[in-house]
Design a protein around this motif. Structure first.
Motif, PDB file in Angstrom:
ATOM      1  N   MET A 101       0.867  -1.179   0.000  1.00  0.00           N
ATOM      2  CA  MET A 101       0.000   0.000   0.000  1.00  0.00           C
ATOM      3  C   MET A 101       0.901   1.225   0.000  1.00  0.00           C
ATOM      4  O   MET A 101       1.789   1.355   0.846  1.00  0.00           O
ATOM      5  CB  MET A 101      -0.907  -0.010   1.236  1.00  0.00           C
ATOM      6  CG  MET A 101      -1.885   1.146   1.307  1.00  0.00           C
ATOM      7  SD  MET A 101      -2.863   1.132   2.821  1.00  0.00           S
ATOM      8  CE  MET A 101      -1.640   1.662   4.007  1.00  0.00           C
ATOM      9  N   LEU A 102       0.679   2.145  -0.946  1.00  0.00           N
ATOM     10  CA  LEU A 102       1.604   3.245  -1.168  1.00  0.00           C
ATOM     11  C   LEU A 102       0.991   4.602  -0.830  1.00  0.00           C
ATOM     12  O   LEU A 102       1.268   5.593  -1.487  1.00  0.00           O
ATOM     13  CB  LEU A 102       2.071   3.236  -2.637  1.00  0.00           C
ATOM     14  CG  LEU A 102       2.670   1.920  -3.123  1.00  0.00           C
ATOM     15  CD1 LEU A 102       3.035   2.010  -4.594  1.00  0.00           C
ATOM     16  CD2 LEU A 102       3.899   1.534  -2.299  1.00  0.00           C
ATOM     17  N   PHE A 103       0.179   4.701   0.178  1.00  0.00           N
ATOM     18  CA  PHE A 103      -0.425   5.983   0.572  1.00  0.00           C
ATOM     19  C   PHE A 103      -0.681   5.977   2.074  1.00  0.00           C
ATOM     20  O   PHE A 103      -0.649   4.923   2.720  1.00  0.00           O
ATOM     21  CB  PHE A 103      -1.745   6.232  -0.169  1.00  0.00           C
ATOM     22  CG  PHE A 103      -2.831   5.257   0.193  1.00  0.00           C
ATOM     23  CD1 PHE A 103      -3.756   5.538   1.193  1.00  0.00           C
ATOM     24  CD2 PHE A 103      -2.938   4.030  -0.459  1.00  0.00           C
ATOM     25  CE1 PHE A 103      -4.753   4.647   1.537  1.00  0.00           C
ATOM     26  CE2 PHE A 103      -3.931   3.137  -0.123  1.00  0.00           C
ATOM     27  CZ  PHE A 103      -4.835   3.438   0.872  1.00  0.00           C
ATOM     28  N   LYS A 104      -0.940   7.161   2.585  1.00  0.00           N
ATOM     29  CA  LYS A 104      -1.311   7.317   3.987  1.00  0.00           C
ATOM     30  C   LYS A 104      -2.814   7.504   4.066  1.00  0.00           C
ATOM     31  O   LYS A 104      -3.382   8.348   3.380  1.00  0.00           O
ATOM     32  CB  LYS A 104      -0.600   8.526   4.590  1.00  0.00           C
ATOM     33  CG  LYS A 104      -0.908   8.728   6.069  1.00  0.00           C
ATOM     34  CD  LYS A 104      -0.189   9.956   6.614  1.00  0.00           C
ATOM     35  CE  LYS A 104      -0.532  10.168   8.083  1.00  0.00           C
ATOM     36  NZ  LYS A 104       0.151  11.361   8.637  1.00  0.00           N
ATOM     37  N   GLU A 105      -3.460   6.718   4.873  1.00  0.00           N
ATOM     38  CA  GLU A 105      -4.913   6.772   4.987  1.00  0.00           C
ATOM     39  C   GLU A 105      -5.385   8.151   5.438  1.00  0.00           C
ATOM     40  O   GLU A 105      -4.825   8.744   6.360  1.00  0.00           O
ATOM     41  CB  GLU A 105      -5.405   5.690   5.961  1.00  0.00           C
ATOM     42  CG  GLU A 105      -5.127   4.274   5.477  1.00  0.00           C
ATOM     43  CD  GLU A 105      -5.407   3.238   6.543  1.00  0.00           C
ATOM     44  OE1 GLU A 105      -6.072   2.238   6.255  1.00  0.00           O
ATOM     45  OE2 GLU A 105      -4.946   3.436   7.689  1.00  0.00           O
ATOM     46  N   GLY A 106      -6.415   8.662   4.762  1.00  0.00           N
ATOM     47  CA  GLY A 106      -6.967   9.966   5.106  1.00  0.00           C
ATOM     48  C   GLY A 106      -6.235  11.133   4.491  1.00  0.00           C
ATOM     49  O   GLY A 106      -6.615  12.281   4.733  1.00  0.00           O
ATOM     50  N   SER A 107      -5.204  10.877   3.693  1.00  0.00           N
ATOM     51  CA  SER A 107      -4.418  11.956   3.106  1.00  0.00           C
ATOM     52  C   SER A 107      -4.990  12.353   1.747  1.00  0.00           C
ATOM     53  O   SER A 107      -5.869  11.686   1.182  1.00  0.00           O
ATOM     54  CB  SER A 107      -2.957  11.519   2.954  1.00  0.00           C
ATOM     55  OG  SER A 107      -2.872  10.421   2.053  1.00  0.00           O
ATOM     56  N   TYR A 108      -4.448  13.462   1.237  1.00  0.00           N
ATOM     57  CA  TYR A 108      -4.857  13.944  -0.085  1.00  0.00           C
ATOM     58  C   TYR A 108      -3.977  13.279  -1.131  1.00  0.00           C
ATOM     59  O   TYR A 108      -2.748  13.274  -1.030  1.00  0.00           O
ATOM     60  CB  TYR A 108      -4.709  15.462  -0.158  1.00  0.00           C
ATOM     61  CG  TYR A 108      -5.161  16.051  -1.472  1.00  0.00           C
ATOM     62  CD1 TYR A 108      -6.509  16.313  -1.707  1.00  0.00           C
ATOM     63  CD2 TYR A 108      -4.240  16.338  -2.472  1.00  0.00           C
ATOM     64  CE1 TYR A 108      -6.932  16.853  -2.909  1.00  0.00           C
ATOM     65  CE2 TYR A 108      -4.653  16.874  -3.682  1.00  0.00           C
ATOM     66  CZ  TYR A 108      -6.000  17.128  -3.896  1.00  0.00           C
ATOM     67  OH  TYR A 108      -6.409  17.654  -5.097  1.00  0.00           O
ATOM     68  N   PHE A 116      -2.168   0.890  -4.543  1.00  0.00           N
ATOM     69  CA  PHE A 116      -1.931  -0.499  -4.140  1.00  0.00           C
ATOM     70  C   PHE A 116      -1.136  -1.208  -5.238  1.00  0.00           C
ATOM     71  O   PHE A 116      -1.208  -0.835  -6.413  1.00  0.00           O
ATOM     72  CB  PHE A 116      -3.247  -1.249  -3.917  1.00  0.00           C
ATOM     73  CG  PHE A 116      -4.104  -0.671  -2.826  1.00  0.00           C
ATOM     74  CD1 PHE A 116      -3.932  -1.058  -1.501  1.00  0.00           C
ATOM     75  CD2 PHE A 116      -5.111   0.246  -3.123  1.00  0.00           C
ATOM     76  CE1 PHE A 116      -4.727  -0.525  -0.507  1.00  0.00           C
ATOM     77  CE2 PHE A 116      -5.912   0.768  -2.136  1.00  0.00           C
ATOM     78  CZ  PHE A 116      -5.723   0.385  -0.815  1.00  0.00           C
ATOM     79  N   VAL A 117      -0.444  -2.257  -4.820  1.00  0.00           N
ATOM     80  CA  VAL A 117       0.257  -3.129  -5.763  1.00  0.00           C
ATOM     81  C   VAL A 117      -0.168  -4.565  -5.476  1.00  0.00           C
ATOM     82  O   VAL A 117      -0.048  -5.046  -4.336  1.00  0.00           O
ATOM     83  CB  VAL A 117       1.789  -2.997  -5.654  1.00  0.00           C
ATOM     84  CG1 VAL A 117       2.479  -4.001  -6.603  1.00  0.00           C
ATOM     85  CG2 VAL A 117       2.222  -1.581  -5.983  1.00  0.00           C
ATOM     86  N   ILE A 118      -0.703  -5.223  -6.506  1.00  0.00           N
ATOM     87  CA  ILE A 118      -1.091  -6.639  -6.413  1.00  0.00           C
ATOM     88  C   ILE A 118       0.051  -7.464  -7.019  1.00  0.00           C
ATOM     89  O   ILE A 118       0.698  -7.039  -7.981  1.00  0.00           O
ATOM     90  CB  ILE A 118      -2.417  -6.873  -7.170  1.00  0.00           C
ATOM     91  CG1 ILE A 118      -3.523  -5.995  -6.551  1.00  0.00           C
ATOM     92  CG2 ILE A 118      -2.824  -8.340  -7.137  1.00  0.00           C
ATOM     93  CD1 ILE A 118      -4.817  -6.012  -7.326  1.00  0.00           C
TER      94      ILE A 118
END
Length: 423
Positions: A101-108, A116-118
């Motif tokens: 997962m390449l983001f911070k939850e709740g961020s812009y 995401f990477v599958i």
């Protein structure tokens, strides 16, 4: 002298006295008449000055106000719901295990950013296989082309049959078709491989992840929903209006949700937050449903509103105030000055000679503590605001202007939320 008769002498004396009285009586009568006349005059003067003075009838005092014509805004209040301008669910389009997962939850996040990477290994193998199939098809197509080029001159010299030429032509066309199929397979495999990197289709704020790392995700065997992205710098406000509101707006040639170049105003929206404060930004009505819901008798209306500070949260209920119409140069009077009865509404108008006139009028919509008068009253006339309960038609009154304190109270009561905020 001695010979004078006594009776004659007495008679002469009596006669002389009578004549004296006879000559003096008229003067006495005149004197008495003058005295009596003077007494009457004195008595009349005493009565005139000493008589109790009658008090003149006191006229009823009423407060009046001069009728003015102003531009009047007509609003409607409804319950609305906030929703995001764009609300996108991020789904896994291919099946596989969630690798990172390449983001911070709740961020812009920005549009196109990888979220995401599958696990891509299986899909890379499909790409390699499709590329090899394409290379094989191209080689066969090149061989078929060379064979066809050799057959054509031989057929022209009658050294090859028609069957040989037909077989070579069919093999060449079949090889070219196989190349096209292989190219399509490679493109599909590359697209599928690209789906292993899940990116955002819009810019906005992202929710928390729905699937954890290592979870099998995908449209069939695993979880499909991974997260949601909300674009909320501009929100939409949904609310419902009654069919009666629609008919009234049509009577005034006001089409909600559409722009009118000939109209000097636009139907804007203000909303009230949960703490009772008025939201500082205004929105514009950009859509109205063309049909009425038969179950509720209402139709849906939508407005767009800026939300730069994210003060408005999607899903939140709020109070919506909509500008429905602007009456230009409308006659507006205090509602408390109207008298409503079965025959209609009337108001007391003060003529220039201070005589009141009971006048029936046609009333329009009520705005705050004021009412619009459609017919029966003109600009510049004076109406009774206070004290009309003691009046009758054609009664003379003592009109006084309405007090400044009462005017200020009326202005505050009828002021819009924006105007009160500015104060």
């Amino acid at each position: 002298m001695d010979n004078i008769h006594p009776k004659k002498t007495l008679y002469s004396k009596v006669r002389t006295g009578y004549e004296t009285v006879k000559h003096t009586t008229p003067h006495h009568k005149k004197a008495w008449l003058v005295i009596i006349l003077l007494l009457l005059i004195v008595a009349a003067a005493i009565y005139f000055f000493m008589r109790p003075k009658t008090q003149p009838a006191e006229l009823p005092t009423v407060e009046v106000e001069t009728v003015k014509a102003n531009n009047v805004n007509i609003y409607g209040e409804y319950v609305g719901r906030i929703r995001a301008q764009q609300f996108v669910e991020i789904h896994a389009r291919v099946e596989g295990y969630l690798e990172s997962m390449l983001f911070k939850e709740g961020s812009y996040i920005k549009k196109g950013q990888t979220l995401f990477v599958i696990d891509p290994r299986l899909y890379k193998a499909h790409v390699n296989k499709a590329r090899a199939q394409l290379n094989k098809a191209r080689a066969q197509a090149q061989k078929a082309e060379r064979d066809l080029k050799r057959i054509k001159p031989l057929y022209a010299q009658n050294a090859a049959s028609q069957l040989d030429l037909d077989n070579a032509t069919a093999a060449y066309e079949s090889a070219n078709a196989e190349v096209i199929v292989s190219e399509a397979d490679l493109t599909q495999a590359e697209l599928t491989l690209g789906y292993t990197r899940v990116s955002s289709p819009i810019s906005g704020f992202i929710s928390e992840r729905v699937a954890d790392i290592g979870t099998l995700v995908g449209p069939s065997g695993g979880k499909s929903l991974l997260a949601t992205v909300v674009k909320s710098d501009t929100v939409r406000v949904d609310f419902s209006m009654t069919a009666l509101d629609y008919l009234r707006s049509k009577d005034r040639n006001v089409n909600l949700g559409s722009s009118d170049p000939g109209r000097k105003w636009n139907s804007f929206v203000t909303i009230t937050l949960a703490d009772g404060s008025v939201y500082p930004h205004k929105g514009l009505v950009d859509f109205a449903d063309p049909q009425v819901d038969p179950k509720t008798g209402t139709f849906s209306v939508r407005a767009e509103m800026p939300n730069p500070d994210r003060s408005l949260l999607p899903g939140e209920f709020t109070k919506v105030k909509v500008l429905l119409d602007v009456r230009e140069q409308a006659i507006e009077v205090p509602t408390k000055s109207l008298v409503i009865e079965k025959g209609g509404a009337y108001i007391y108008v003060v003529r220039p000679d201070s005589v009141v006139e009971k006048r029936f009028i046609e009333t329009g919509p009520e705005i705050g503590n004021s009412t619009i008068v459609e017919r029966g009253l003109a600009k510049g006339e004076k109406i009774v605001v206070e004290g009309y309960h003691k009046l009758t038609h054609s009664m003379k009154v003592n009109p006084v202007p309405v007090t400044t304190q009462a005017k200020e109270k009326k202005i505050k009561e009828t002021a819009t939320p924006d105007a009160r905020k500015e104060e």
